[in-house]
Design a protein around this motif. Structure first.
Motif, PDB file in Angstrom:
ATOM      1  N   ILE A  13       0.807  -1.310  -0.100  1.00 24.49           N
ATOM      2  CA  ILE A  13      -0.038   0.042  -0.160  1.00 24.49           C
ATOM      3  C   ILE A  13       0.895   1.178   0.004  1.00 24.49           C
ATOM      4  O   ILE A  13       0.733   2.115  -0.830  1.00 24.49           O
ATOM      5  CB  ILE A  13      -1.020   0.030   1.251  1.00 24.49           C
ATOM      6  N   PHE A  14       1.931   1.227   0.885  1.00 32.98           N
ATOM      7  CA  PHE A  14       2.761   2.347   1.062  1.00 32.98           C
ATOM      8  C   PHE A  14       3.738   2.742  -0.193  1.00 32.98           C
ATOM      9  O   PHE A  14       4.467   3.614  -0.429  1.00 32.98           O
ATOM     10  CB  PHE A  14       3.576   2.255   2.235  1.00 32.98           C
ATOM     11  N   GLU A  15       3.963   1.364  -0.946  1.00 39.22           N
ATOM     12  CA  GLU A  15       4.625   1.740  -2.220  1.00 39.22           C
ATOM     13  C   GLU A  15       4.122   2.352  -3.376  1.00 39.22           C
ATOM     14  O   GLU A  15       4.550   2.671  -4.534  1.00 39.22           O
ATOM     15  CB  GLU A  15       5.140   0.131  -2.712  1.00 39.22           C
ATOM     16  N   GLN A  16       2.861   2.653  -3.204  1.00 36.78           N
ATOM     17  CA  GLN A  16       1.935   3.186  -4.535  1.00 36.78           C
ATOM     18  C   GLN A  16       2.359   4.667  -5.155  1.00 36.78           C
ATOM     19  O   GLN A  16       2.627   4.411  -6.330  1.00 36.78           O
ATOM     20  CB  GLN A  16       0.607   2.987  -4.175  1.00 36.78           C
ATOM     21  N   PRO A  17       2.949   5.490  -4.038  1.00 36.96           N
ATOM     22  CA  PRO A  17       3.466   6.578  -5.000  1.00 36.96           C
ATOM     23  C   PRO A  17       4.760   6.394  -6.156  1.00 36.96           C
ATOM     24  O   PRO A  17       4.687   6.616  -7.176  1.00 36.96           O
ATOM     25  CB  PRO A  17       3.909   7.456  -3.872  1.00 36.96           C
ATOM     26  N   GLN A  18       5.455   5.279  -5.625  1.00 39.64           N
ATOM     27  CA  GLN A  18       6.636   4.992  -6.261  1.00 39.64           C
ATOM     28  C   GLN A  18       6.207   3.966  -7.450  1.00 39.64           C
ATOM     29  O   GLN A  18       6.519   4.368  -8.589  1.00 39.64           O
ATOM     30  CB  GLN A  18       7.526   4.028  -5.541  1.00 39.64           C
ATOM     31  N   VAL A  19       5.176   3.123  -7.200  1.00 44.24           N
ATOM     32  CA  VAL A  19       4.631   2.572  -8.444  1.00 44.24           C
ATOM     33  C   VAL A  19       4.106   3.347  -9.307  1.00 44.24           C
ATOM     34  O   VAL A  19       4.342   3.280 -10.469  1.00 44.24           O
ATOM     35  CB  VAL A  19       3.615   1.554  -7.820  1.00 44.24           C
ATOM     36  N   VAL A 156      -2.039 -11.143  -0.787  1.00 42.21           N
ATOM     37  CA  VAL A 156      -3.018 -11.994  -1.572  1.00 42.21           C
ATOM     38  C   VAL A 156      -4.014 -10.848  -2.114  1.00 42.21           C
ATOM     39  O   VAL A 156      -4.461 -10.813  -3.253  1.00 42.21           O
ATOM     40  CB  VAL A 156      -3.856 -13.227  -1.087  1.00 42.21           C
ATOM     41  N   ALA A 157      -4.249  -9.961  -1.234  1.00 39.33           N
ATOM     42  CA  ALA A 157      -5.376  -8.716  -1.502  1.00 39.33           C
ATOM     43  C   ALA A 157      -4.603  -7.869  -2.487  1.00 39.33           C
ATOM     44  O   ALA A 157      -3.302  -7.200  -2.014  1.00 39.33           O
ATOM     45  CB  ALA A 157      -5.615  -8.018  -0.260  1.00 39.33           C
ATOM     46  N   SER A 158      -4.885  -7.584  -3.714  1.00 38.69           N
ATOM     47  CA  SER A 158      -4.356  -6.692  -4.576  1.00 38.69           C
ATOM     48  C   SER A 158      -4.314  -5.182  -4.227  1.00 38.69           C
ATOM     49  O   SER A 158      -5.628  -4.914  -4.059  1.00 38.69           O
ATOM     50  CB  SER A 158      -4.760  -6.995  -5.896  1.00 38.69           C
ATOM     51  N   THR A 159      -3.285  -4.610  -4.225  1.00 36.03           N
ATOM     52  CA  THR A 159      -3.357  -3.013  -3.788  1.00 36.03           C
ATOM     53  C   THR A 159      -2.564  -2.143  -4.784  1.00 36.03           C
ATOM     54  O   THR A 159      -3.224  -1.556  -5.753  1.00 36.03           O
ATOM     55  CB  THR A 159      -2.820  -2.867  -2.500  1.00 36.03           C
ATOM     56  N   LYS A 160      -1.570  -2.350  -4.838  1.00 28.12           N
ATOM     57  CA  LYS A 160      -0.322  -1.645  -5.752  1.00 28.12           C
ATOM     58  C   LYS A 160      -0.696  -2.108  -7.200  1.00 28.12           C
ATOM     59  O   LYS A 160      -0.579  -1.222  -8.106  1.00 28.12           O
ATOM     60  CB  LYS A 160       1.161  -1.715  -5.426  1.00 28.12           C
ATOM     61  N   ALA A 161      -1.044  -3.353  -7.492  1.00 28.11           N
ATOM     62  CA  ALA A 161      -1.316  -3.581  -8.714  1.00 28.11           C
ATOM     63  C   ALA A 161      -2.357  -3.016  -9.297  1.00 28.11           C
ATOM     64  O   ALA A 161      -2.619  -2.584 -10.538  1.00 28.11           O
ATOM     65  CB  ALA A 161      -1.298  -5.264  -8.903  1.00 28.11           C
ATOM     66  N   PHE A 162      -3.426  -2.774  -8.504  1.00 26.47           N
ATOM     67  CA  PHE A 162      -4.746  -2.125  -9.020  1.00 26.47           C
ATOM     68  C   PHE A 162      -4.540  -0.703  -9.485  1.00 26.47           C
ATOM     69  O   PHE A 162      -4.797  -0.004 -10.634  1.00 26.47           O
ATOM     70  CB  PHE A 162      -5.458  -2.293  -7.743  1.00 26.47           C
ATOM     71  N   THR A 163      -3.725   0.074  -8.582  1.00 30.16           N
ATOM     72  CA  THR A 163      -3.285   1.472  -8.852  1.00 30.16           C
ATOM     73  C   THR A 163      -2.442   1.508 -10.243  1.00 30.16           C
ATOM     74  O   THR A 163      -2.697   2.222 -10.960  1.00 30.16           O
ATOM     75  CB  THR A 163      -2.488   1.990  -7.659  1.00 30.16           C
ATOM     76  N   ALA A 164      -1.457   0.506 -10.200  1.00 26.33           N
ATOM     77  CA  ALA A 164      -0.577   0.528 -11.635  1.00 26.33           C
ATOM     78  C   ALA A 164      -1.510   0.108 -12.889  1.00 26.33           C
ATOM     79  O   ALA A 164      -1.474   0.784 -13.960  1.00 26.33           O
ATOM     80  CB  ALA A 164       0.490  -0.673 -11.394  1.00 26.33           C
ATOM     81  N   GLN A 165      -2.525  -0.769 -12.505  1.00 30.65           N
ATOM     82  CA  GLN A 165      -3.591  -0.942 -13.615  1.00 30.65           C
ATOM     83  C   GLN A 165      -4.342   0.296 -14.110  1.00 30.65           C
ATOM     84  O   GLN A 165      -4.207   0.287 -15.435  1.00 30.65           O
ATOM     85  CB  GLN A 165      -4.590  -2.081 -13.396  1.00 30.65           C
ATOM     86  N   GLN A 202       0.600  10.188  -1.551  1.00 36.47           N
ATOM     87  CA  GLN A 202       1.274  10.303  -0.426  1.00 36.47           C
ATOM     88  C   GLN A 202       0.394  10.911   0.357  1.00 36.47           C
ATOM     89  O   GLN A 202       0.575  10.662   1.774  1.00 36.47           O
ATOM     90  CB  GLN A 202       2.698  11.033  -0.839  1.00 36.47           C
ATOM     91  N   ALA A 203      -0.298  11.898   0.268  1.00 38.69           N
ATOM     92  CA  ALA A 203      -1.183  12.880   1.485  1.00 38.69           C
ATOM     93  C   ALA A 203      -2.226  11.786   1.934  1.00 38.69           C
ATOM     94  O   ALA A 203      -2.449  11.968   3.163  1.00 38.69           O
ATOM     95  CB  ALA A 203      -1.446  14.147   0.568  1.00 38.69           C
ATOM     96  N   ALA A 204      -2.731  11.130   0.951  1.00 38.60           N
ATOM     97  CA  ALA A 204      -3.647  10.144   1.339  1.00 38.60           C
ATOM     98  C   ALA A 204      -3.256   8.995   2.371  1.00 38.60           C
ATOM     99  O   ALA A 204      -3.540   8.790   3.330  1.00 38.60           O
ATOM    100  CB  ALA A 204      -4.242   9.268   0.368  1.00 38.60           C
ATOM    101  N   LEU A 205      -1.962   8.686   2.064  1.00 36.80           N
ATOM    102  CA  LEU A 205      -1.331   7.600   2.873  1.00 36.80           C
ATOM    103  C   LEU A 205      -0.740   8.253   4.230  1.00 36.80           C
ATOM    104  O   LEU A 205      -0.984   7.529   5.278  1.00 36.80           O
ATOM    105  CB  LEU A 205      -0.235   7.027   2.397  1.00 36.80           C
ATOM    106  N   ASP A 206      -0.508   9.727   4.144  1.00 32.96           N
ATOM    107  CA  ASP A 206      -0.241  10.333   5.620  1.00 32.96           C
ATOM    108  C   ASP A 206      -1.296  10.282   6.453  1.00 32.96           C
ATOM    109  O   ASP A 206      -1.013  10.682   7.613  1.00 32.96           O
ATOM    110  CB  ASP A 206       0.277  11.785   5.348  1.00 32.96           C
ATOM    111  N   GLN A 207      -2.450   9.857   6.302  1.00 34.39           N
ATOM    112  CA  GLN A 207      -3.586   9.871   7.134  1.00 34.39           C
ATOM    113  C   GLN A 207      -3.624   8.409   7.701  1.00 34.39           C
ATOM    114  O   GLN A 207      -4.990   8.293   8.261  1.00 34.39           O
ATOM    115  CB  GLN A 207      -4.946  10.320   6.254  1.00 34.39           C
ATOM    116  N   TYR A 333      -8.962   8.068  -3.930  1.00 35.19           N
ATOM    117  CA  TYR A 333      -9.852   7.470  -3.020  1.00 35.19           C
ATOM    118  C   TYR A 333      -9.638   5.917  -2.745  1.00 35.19           C
ATOM    119  O   TYR A 333     -10.299   5.452  -1.628  1.00 35.19           O
ATOM    120  CB  TYR A 333     -11.190   7.644  -3.562  1.00 35.19           C
ATOM    121  N   THR A 334      -8.950   5.318  -3.440  1.00 34.54           N
ATOM    122  CA  THR A 334      -8.741   3.851  -3.255  1.00 34.54           C
ATOM    123  C   THR A 334      -8.021   3.710  -2.079  1.00 34.54           C
ATOM    124  O   THR A 334      -7.897   2.747  -1.133  1.00 34.54           O
ATOM    125  CB  THR A 334      -7.934   3.168  -4.699  1.00 34.54           C
ATOM    126  N   ILE A 335      -6.956   4.695  -2.043  1.00 35.59           N
ATOM    127  CA  ILE A 335      -6.029   4.734  -0.690  1.00 35.59           C
ATOM    128  C   ILE A 335      -6.672   4.478   0.539  1.00 35.59           C
ATOM    129  O   ILE A 335      -6.452   3.431   1.374  1.00 35.59           O
ATOM    130  CB  ILE A 335      -5.016   5.705  -0.774  1.00 35.59           C
TER     131      ILE A 335
END
Ligand code: M6R
Length: 365
Positions: A13-19, A156-165, A202-207, A333-335
């Protein structure tokens, strides 16, 4: 290696800005979108495309549903989306000059693969896969490949793959549009939104801590409803899937306009209802839906744009989200939805990275 994180899911989840940065690398340059990784002849196929059929499963299916809103809105090309296990076993009708698209993190999902094989016999203009695994069966079987660059996803729960998609599908949408004369101003405005996406995520992750506090309100519940409208409806669906998958709480998503057609009957003071409410042309309609739920005693948790002017009050807890660009708001909003399901699962003590009965890659039907 989980590094400083307790679970792979949280790390991912936290890798998503980089992804997002990785997925855009070399493809978004000087406010221009250029996809370099597609096979030869793709531009000719894109120029001729008059309809798009997307096939996927699970989270990848939700990414497809968001893309449908974008494709029809920006390109006015009809876009059909279907889950692979249905598509593969029914008589399907192919619209003339259709492009067939699969979306898959693993590139090995049995139903999606079978749908792709079927499509190759059906007279599509071409087959394209949006895939996270370069060496996968789907990449091998497709005419064209757009690689999402999420890196290895272990949870198993897809997170960063969804954002990259989602980011990749937006690039694909613009690329098809450009082959058909999409105005430069539209490309530029999408490029601008994408450039700001890593910092908005990143701002969403900061919450995260505030969302962790909020998660306590869900842990004892047996059900949760998620509501959205427009391109946020699939985000509500994805949120419900995430909550089911890792916390084992029954969750359902509804397009908020459907409430009156049945689900309003479920609302009482025991029912938590999560609403994704970005500022867009449906916000006023969504506010009436919120009122419909509040007046029946439902416990609302509204993730709303700071400027949406929805206040916390009796029965409504408002959680502010910053998202300046409508088109990329689904990713932002996914975050909080991912974080919410993660923290609820932590309280429940489930095996977050390996939920019961599930496999990361569904290679049998
Ligand atoms: O590898 P794929 O993207 O083809 O997988 C599709 C689904 O099995 C997958 O998204 C599944 O729904 C996830 N566990 C959801 O978090």
């Amino acid at each position: 290696d989980k590094g400083r994180f307790r679970h792979f899911m949280l790390k991912e989840i936290f890798e998503q800005p980089q992804v997002v940065n990785d997925t855009l690398e070399g493809r978004l340059v000087n406010h221009k979108i250029i996809i370099e990784t597609l096979g030869a002849n793709a531009n000719k196929v894109f120029a001729d495309t008059k309809a798009i059929q997307i096939i996927a499963c699970g989270t990848s299916y939700h990414a497809a549903l968001v893309a449908k809103y974008w494709i029809e809105d920006y390109l006015q090309i009809p876009c059909l989306v279907e889950i692979a296990s249905e598509y593969r076993y029914r008589q399907t009708a192919v619209l003339p000059n259709s492009l067939f698209v699969t979306i898959s993190q693993s590139g090995e999902t049995a139903d999606t693969m079978a749908a792709l094989k079927k499509a190759k016999e059906q007279g599509y203009l071409g087959t394209l896969t949006v895939c996270n695994s370069p060496a996968s069966s789907m990449v091998r079987e497709s005419d064209f490949t757009l690689l999402t660059r999420a890196g290895t996803e272990i949870g198993v729960a897809s997170t960063k793959a969804f954002t990259a998609q989602l980011v990749s599908l937006m690039l694909l949408m613009v690329t098809i549009g450009k082959a058909q004369g999409l105005e430069e101003s539209k490309e530029k405005s999408i490029a601008e939104a994408l450039e700001h996406l890593p910092s908005e995520i990143q701002a969403a992750l900061d919450q995260a801590e505030a969302i962790e506090d909020l998660s306590e309100r869900f842990a004892e519940k047996h059900h949760t409803l998620f509501l959205g409208r427009g391109q946020q409806y699939p985000i509500a669906m994805e949120a419900a899937l995430k909550l089911k998958e890792i916390s084992y709480i029954h969750a359902e998503a509804y397009a908020a306009g459907e409430l009156k057609h049945g689900p309003l009957a479920l609302i009482d003071k025991e029912m938590p209802i999560v609403v994704v409410a970005p500022k867009d042309n449906l916000l006023e309609k969504l506010k009436s839906n919120i009122e419909e739920v509040r007046s029946r005693g439902g416990q609302l948790f509204v993730f709303a744009d700071e400027s949406a002017n929805i206040q916390s009050s009796d029965g409504i807890t408002v959680f502010p989200i910053k998202s300046q660009y409508t088109i990329t708001a689904p990713m932002v909003y996914t975050i909080p939805m991912q974080l919410l399901s993660y923290y609820v699962a932590i309280i429940k003590g489930t095996d977050v990275d390996q939920p019961r009965n599930l496999a990361k890659s569904v290679t049998v039907e």
